[in-house]
Design a protein around this motif. Sequence first.
Motif, PDB file in Angstrom:
ATOM      1  N   GLU C 197      50.983  22.793  23.585  1.00  0.00           N
ATOM      2  CA  GLU C 197      50.041  23.906  23.489  1.00  0.00           C
ATOM      3  C   GLU C 197      49.109  23.630  22.335  1.00  0.00           C
ATOM      4  OE1 GLU C 197      53.337  27.186  24.164  1.00  0.00           O
ATOM      5  OE2 GLU C 197      51.413  28.033  23.499  1.00  0.00           O
ATOM      6  N   LEU C 198      47.813  23.497  22.639  1.00  0.00           N
ATOM      7  CA  LEU C 198      46.872  23.259  21.557  1.00  0.00           C
ATOM      8  C   LEU C 198      45.716  24.220  21.650  1.00  0.00           C
ATOM      9  CD1 LEU C 198      47.790  19.778  21.872  1.00  0.00           C
ATOM     10  CD2 LEU C 198      46.926  20.397  19.650  1.00  0.00           C
ATOM     11  N   ASP C 199      45.003  24.349  20.539  1.00  0.00           N
ATOM     12  CA  ASP C 199      43.895  25.305  20.497  1.00  0.00           C
ATOM     13  C   ASP C 199      42.601  24.609  20.145  1.00  0.00           C
ATOM     14  OD1 ASP C 199      46.091  27.470  18.735  1.00  0.00           O
ATOM     15  OD2 ASP C 199      45.684  27.412  20.871  1.00  0.00           O
ATOM     16  N   ASP C 206      33.762  18.611  19.411  1.00  0.00           N
ATOM     17  CA  ASP C 206      34.645  17.455  19.387  1.00  0.00           C
ATOM     18  C   ASP C 206      36.081  17.894  19.631  1.00  0.00           C
ATOM     19  OD1 ASP C 206      36.437  15.402  17.693  1.00  0.00           O
ATOM     20  OD2 ASP C 206      34.646  14.440  18.470  1.00  0.00           O
ATOM     21  N   LYS C 208      38.473  15.472  20.646  1.00  0.00           N
ATOM     22  CA  LYS C 208      39.296  14.273  20.822  1.00  0.00           C
ATOM     23  C   LYS C 208      40.621  14.362  20.073  1.00  0.00           C
ATOM     24  CE  LYS C 208      36.332  10.775  22.544  1.00  0.00           C
ATOM     25  NZ  LYS C 208      35.437   9.683  22.206  1.00  0.00           N
ATOM     26  N   ALA C 209      40.590  15.035  18.930  1.00  0.00           N
ATOM     27  CA  ALA C 209      41.831  15.128  18.165  1.00  0.00           C
ATOM     28  C   ALA C 209      42.914  15.811  18.991  1.00  0.00           C
ATOM     29  CB  ALA C 209      41.575  15.892  16.873  1.00  0.00           C
ATOM     30  N   GLN C 210      42.581  16.961  19.541  1.00  0.00           N
ATOM     31  CA  GLN C 210      43.573  17.711  20.311  1.00  0.00           C
ATOM     32  C   GLN C 210      43.914  16.996  21.614  1.00  0.00           C
ATOM     33  OE1 GLN C 210      40.759  19.023  18.948  1.00  0.00           O
ATOM     34  NE2 GLN C 210      40.900  21.238  18.802  1.00  0.00           N
ATOM     35  N   THR C 212      43.907  13.874  22.248  1.00  0.00           N
ATOM     36  CA  THR C 212      44.810  12.743  22.003  1.00  0.00           C
ATOM     37  C   THR C 212      46.247  13.233  21.914  1.00  0.00           C
ATOM     38  OG1 THR C 212      43.031  11.689  20.770  1.00  0.00           O
ATOM     39  CG2 THR C 212      45.231  10.770  20.503  1.00  0.00           C
ATOM     40  N   ALA C 213      46.433  14.351  21.212  1.00  0.00           N
ATOM     41  CA  ALA C 213      47.784  14.902  21.109  1.00  0.00           C
ATOM     42  C   ALA C 213      48.295  15.326  22.480  1.00  0.00           C
ATOM     43  CB  ALA C 213      47.782  16.094  20.150  1.00  0.00           C
ATOM     44  N   LYS C 215      47.422  14.043  25.331  1.00  0.00           N
ATOM     45  CA  LYS C 215      47.711  12.833  26.107  1.00  0.00           C
ATOM     46  C   LYS C 215      49.079  12.272  25.768  1.00  0.00           C
ATOM     47  CE  LYS C 215      45.911   8.254  27.036  1.00  0.00           C
ATOM     48  NZ  LYS C 215      45.182   7.160  26.413  1.00  0.00           N
ATOM     49  N   GLN C 237      35.401  14.193  27.284  1.00  0.00           N
ATOM     50  CA  GLN C 237      36.168  13.504  26.263  1.00  0.00           C
ATOM     51  C   GLN C 237      37.558  13.152  26.746  1.00  0.00           C
ATOM     52  OE1 GLN C 237      35.698  15.818  22.682  1.00  0.00           O
ATOM     53  NE2 GLN C 237      33.490  15.563  22.749  1.00  0.00           N
ATOM     54  N   LEU C 241      39.124   9.364  26.816  1.00  0.00           N
ATOM     55  CA  LEU C 241      40.387   9.012  26.195  1.00  0.00           C
ATOM     56  C   LEU C 241      41.391   8.474  27.196  1.00  0.00           C
ATOM     57  CD1 LEU C 241      40.930  11.935  23.696  1.00  0.00           C
ATOM     58  CD2 LEU C 241      40.618   9.542  23.143  1.00  0.00           C
ATOM     59  N   GLY C 242      40.981   8.460  28.469  1.00  0.00           N
ATOM     60  CA  GLY C 242      41.901   7.948  29.468  1.00  0.00           C
ATOM     61  C   GLY C 242      42.921   8.976  29.912  1.00  0.00           C
TER      62      GLY C 242
END
Lengths: 303, 314, 376
Positions: C197-199, C206, C208-210, C212-213, C215, C237, C241-242
């Motif tokens: 669960e991310l916000d 941007d 990408k930080a979230q 990536t997590a 992924k 994005q 990041l794939g």
Amino acid sequence: MDWLLQQLINGLALGSIYALIALGYTMVYGVLRFINFAHADVLMLGAYAAYFLAPAVNSVIPLPSLTGAVIVTLISVMICTGIGILIEFLAYRPLRKRPRLTVLITAIGVSLFIEFTCQHSAVFGADTKPFPQLLPEHDYHFGGLVVSSNDLVVVVTTLLLLAGLWFIVQRTKMGTAMRAVSHNQQAAALMGININRIISFTFGLGSALAAIAGILYAMKAPGIDPLMGVQPGLRAFIAAVLGGIGNLPGAALGGLILGLLETFAGGISGLSNYRDGIAFAILILILLFKPAGLLGKATVEKV
Amino acid sequence: MSSSSSYLTGAKRWMIAGIVLAVVVSMFSAQFNRYHLGIIVDIGINIILAVSLNLINGHTGQFSLGHAGFMAVGGYTAAKISLVVSPMLPPALQPLIFLVALIAGGLLAALAGFGVGVPSLRLKGDYLAIVTLGFGEIIRVIVQNMEAVGAASGLKGIPKYTTLGWTFGLAAVTIYFVTSLVNSTYGRGFIAVSDDEVAASSMGINPVRYKVTAFVTGAFFAGIAGGLYAHHKQFLSPTGFDFLKSIDIVVMVILGGMGRTAGVVVAAIILTLLPEVLRQFSEYRMIIYSLLIIVLMMARPQGLFTWNRKKGAA
Amino acid sequence: MLRRTFLPLAAVSLLLPACNKSGGDGITIGEFASLTGKEATFGISSHEGTVLAVETLNAAGGVLGKKIDLLTEDNQSKAGETSNVVNKLISKDGAVAILGEVASSRSLEAAPICQQNGIPMVSPASTNPKVTETGDCIFRVCFIDPFQGTVMANFVTNTLKAKKVAVFTDVKSDYSKGLAKFFKEGFIKAGGQIAAELDFNGGDKDFKAQLTAIKSAAPDAVFVPGYYTDVALIAIQAKQLGLSVPLCGGDGWESQTLLDIGKDAVEGHYFSTHYASDAASPGVQAFVASYKKRYNGKVPDAMAALGYDSAMFLADAIKRAGSTDSKAIRDALAATKDYEAVTGKIAINAQRDAVKSAVILQVKDGKFKYLETVAP
């Protein structure tokens, strides 16, 4: 491990953009001793310039392509350089002798003016517009890592610009004059330096960097709106102060650090909502312990 | 000597007159058009905000861009207290709870003001501006993530306790308090710090104490204004306390002339009425606003209402 | 000095009694919307739908023989503005009913004011349940998030066969938070597992930080109950990041801008919404045709359709009430069991919400393609 490296790449790309914008803030501060709030909006104008130019350029040189991208960028840079110099001439030059606070408030006024005029439906409109693709995009896969060509372009461009800037500031006459003016304006004038010209040049240079940063940012996140400069501008400003305002390598360093911190914090569940606040908290902490920033020099106030 | 003491008694008389007038008019407020009444209350709240910021920015020469943060702290605290306590109590006690909630909001905001004031001691001008802006944003982000106060959705259903009487009564108190403070012998210190900190400290004036006092007092009244605002709009949202709100208040102080209480009050009235009067031009409002700031700074940075300014007087 | 302060205040307060409401020959309906600012596209869409409805009604002779006078106010997508404009519409302009808004947070600001004044309010597209909970004068013509969340939860479980889903919420929007909460409840009930669960903050560029997590949590799908601009960027994005699993969302996705910005990155993803412009029903097609005619070939999205429906629905209630008295209108609204709207049949339940079906759309070949309807 993959996760860590990926975040590192993300952070570097983001930090490079912040660094580019931060350089503009720090240059203007070095020369004029005030924070040009409107700098972030030049970023936005650069992105919009590219947005409008792209279809025109596309009819001559098809986009996405390297040549096309370079042409669009060059023209946008020229437009924004002109705008930056114009802003300085109209809004800041008349206030050269006034207290710094007056100029700061004027800068806030200019920034708001640009933002809200552009939001008006007769100008750009407040909605988000799709940014055209300027460069061909590839994603390079290294095991579990993905590096997008955009990220590479951002980092390489930033490095090149940093090198170019260093060259200008350290090795050219203009650059020496800039440094002289930032040390002591009166003495520089006595040495025969045309202060107005140097200041215009600084603004133009800063605006050029902002325009490029704006285009790079729009390439990364291809949705542009008149308020797109506010957040990156704020972060870049914090980066500039973090590194020591007035200090060029400091600005670049600050940008990178902030980009990395923000990316790592953003990937942690529960911390990501506080991103806005974290950036400012970092700023306040740095200012508390090192008021001149990481690479700045503390100035003694003469009585 | 005697003239200054009678001036002070005169001021007290005015404050009481103001409070009485406010309460009396308030009793007839049911007759008034609700829309206009709302705007008048907005004026009162903005007066408190402008006068309280004026203490920090104008009289003490600090540059605070985070005033909306203090307003938020006060508003949310007062609202939360009302929401939690008033269902448990009979309606007769409501004014008392309102007062308690407002004061609690003000005190918590004052605490925040202390928190902002202390780090600001070493900073000047631009840096100070940015740090205060930062604090304002940090407060907003914290509120936005606190489920207890509704987080991003905001706090709704706040009981409508704010009346004309409360608003203008408290506005009178704020004006009296700030002007008396600055006009007192102790209060000269604020202006001394604003003029030249080093000279002031060599005269034995402790700039630290004055700066922190300015922030704490300014924040307290901003908190009260926040509480009034909360019980007027009946809905609080963190985005309503952002940088733009702080700028709104800063413009009132600049327009009125930093350090001129009367000017600031008039500016607050005008800048509250202007958007309403110009509602058909509302799409140009912010454009006009920002142009106003630029033009003001270039043409008349001392503010619009600074006729016969006695040096150092409020 | 102090004299100068208090006298103007006193003078102003004495001016108050001299104010009356404006009269007029038509039926005054107030509308508030986010015509500028962050959610401008939604506000503009619903406004265009409403205006089309009012023009259609007036061209046919109005309601109860009178023309509808639509007064629109912009709240600039800002908190605090809504209460000002709604107060003005009610007290100064004498609106007998209020239409608005799309964004739940701003509807929540307006609802208590309408309720206190006894003026019925019809929201076209606010899906947060708390809006109608404010009081018995507040209605909506769309479904609510508990339903929408469950629809997507079931779709993800049954059709996409996803066992682990990551949820990516816009922490600035209570629409997003509410929808995420209901999705999670529905998904866990259907036997699924929340992978992460991310916000994010709406308006961020941007992610990408979230992402990536997300992924690295290896989900089968990602639920992103956000608004279209953010979703488009997230999709781009994610692709960079794939992260190639399907993305799913709610009605906040529906806008041409999602396709314009997202381009091929949004291809193949799914979302639930109120109606599909390519649905075969004659009502929808007639609406789409007249909207295109009025607005230069623009295809109406769900907000436009709901804006249209809210106005038509209100007009129908006024007709049934036989009067322009606010209380009568309110009662007529509450009594609706069976109103044929463009976005489906509207039956107002005891909570004054519309019990309606949802449709699930997929982005295919750069367009929104209708997949299935889910009945309540």
